[in-house]
Motif scaffolding. Structure first.
Motif, PDB file in Angstrom:
ATOM      1  N   SER A   1       0.886  -1.034   0.087  1.00 17.92           N
ATOM      2  CA  SER A   1       0.020   0.058   0.251  1.00 17.92           C
ATOM      3  C   SER A   1       1.112   1.166  -0.177  1.00 17.92           C
ATOM      4  O   SER A   1       2.775   0.775  -0.294  1.00 17.92           O
ATOM      5  N   ARG A   2       0.476   2.842   0.041  1.00 19.78           N
ATOM      6  CA  ARG A   2       1.056   3.743   0.052  1.00 19.78           C
ATOM      7  C   ARG A   2       2.126   3.584   1.615  1.00 19.78           C
ATOM      8  O   ARG A   2       2.875   4.330   1.777  1.00 19.78           O
ATOM      9  N   ALA A   3       1.365   2.795   2.310  1.00 24.67           N
ATOM     10  CA  ALA A   3       2.029   2.760   3.723  1.00 24.67           C
ATOM     11  C   ALA A   3       3.685   2.522   3.665  1.00 24.67           C
ATOM     12  O   ALA A   3       5.244   2.455   4.452  1.00 24.67           O
ATOM     13  N   LEU A   4       4.424   1.582   2.139  1.00 28.33           N
ATOM     14  CA  LEU A   4       5.614   1.640   2.017  1.00 28.33           C
ATOM     15  C   LEU A   4       5.912   2.708   2.073  1.00 28.33           C
ATOM     16  O   LEU A   4       7.341   2.129   2.535  1.00 28.33           O
ATOM     17  N   ARG A   5       5.817   4.025   1.943  1.00 30.61           N
ATOM     18  CA  ARG A   5       6.694   4.849   1.872  1.00 30.61           C
ATOM     19  C   ARG A   5       7.362   5.652   3.566  1.00 30.61           C
ATOM     20  O   ARG A   5       8.260   5.670   3.258  1.00 30.61           O
TER      21      ARG A   5
END
Length: 218
Positions: free
Chosen positions: A11-15
């Motif tokens: 998800s964008r939580a990768l960042r």
């Protein structure tokens, strides 16, 4: 005091997971998926009323700091948990900080929606659900920002810097590459932009990227 990152790498939580890993931070990872109602519980909505991951909770002496929006999370970690020593991903000068801000906002406004459309309708979704015409339009739009990035990378190389903001990998590269790596499976889209293609490849080859990706399911 402690640092907690809610979300999964798929998800964008990768960042923020990638940023925290690059910085070598000791953090708690709460593997909160975006499906199944985990982001709609009263406890999670108290952290982010939008009901989205990621969320970073930074327990500080002066009180908890809660950050949401994935790019904001990554930039916050670099600014407040990194060392501006010219070695880490943290911007070390006003110019580097400006580059990190502008390229992070740029990739969100100019690239993310179309890059996600291409990824979904070329790669991720079942074939019967894909709408190639949507991907076609998104790819045509992406040609403009990809040319901008290619030109910037050429200018950076001319001044002896192989990355977006400096002669080293910074949070600016992390934020932009976290979006543009979605385009890697669609090789024909990135072939006209060799500097961009190689730059993305170098970013995702970093050990911290692989380590952060491994947090996708746990």
């Amino acid at each position: 005091m402690g640092l907690t990152v809610h979300g999964i790498a798929a998800s964008r939580a990768l960042r923020p997971l990638w940023a925290a890993t690059e910085l070598g931070l000791d953090f708690q990872h709460v593997a909160t998926p975006y499906q199944g109602g985990a982001t709609r519980t009263p406890e999670f909505l108290a952290l982010n009323p939008n009901g989205h991951i990621p969320v970073v909770v930074d327990a500080r002496a002066e009180g908890d700091v809660v950050v949401w929006e994935s790019m904001a999370c990554a930039l916050y970690l670099a600014r407040h948990h990194g060392v501006a020593d010219g070695l880490s991903i943290t911007p070390a000068t006003a110019r580097e900080d400006a580059e990190a801000l502008r390229w992070s906002f740029w990739v969100m406004s100019e690239c993310e929606a179309d890059a996600l459309t291409v990824l979904m309708h070329r790669v991720v979704m079942p074939v019967e659900r894909r709408k190639p015409e949507l991907a076609d339009v998104a790819e045509r739009r992406l040609a403009v920002p990809l040319r901008v990035l290619e030109q910037h990378l050429a200018q950076q190389q001319a001044r002896g810097e192989a990355h977006l903001a400096a002669d080293r990998f910074t949070v600016a590269d992390l934020c932009v590459a976290s979006v543009l790596q979605w385009l890697r499976p669609v090789r024909e889209l990135t072939e006209p932009y060799p500097l961009t293609r190689e730059w993305v490849r170098a970013c995702v080859r970093r050990p911290a990227f692989a380590a952060a990706q491994a947090l996708g399911v746990r």
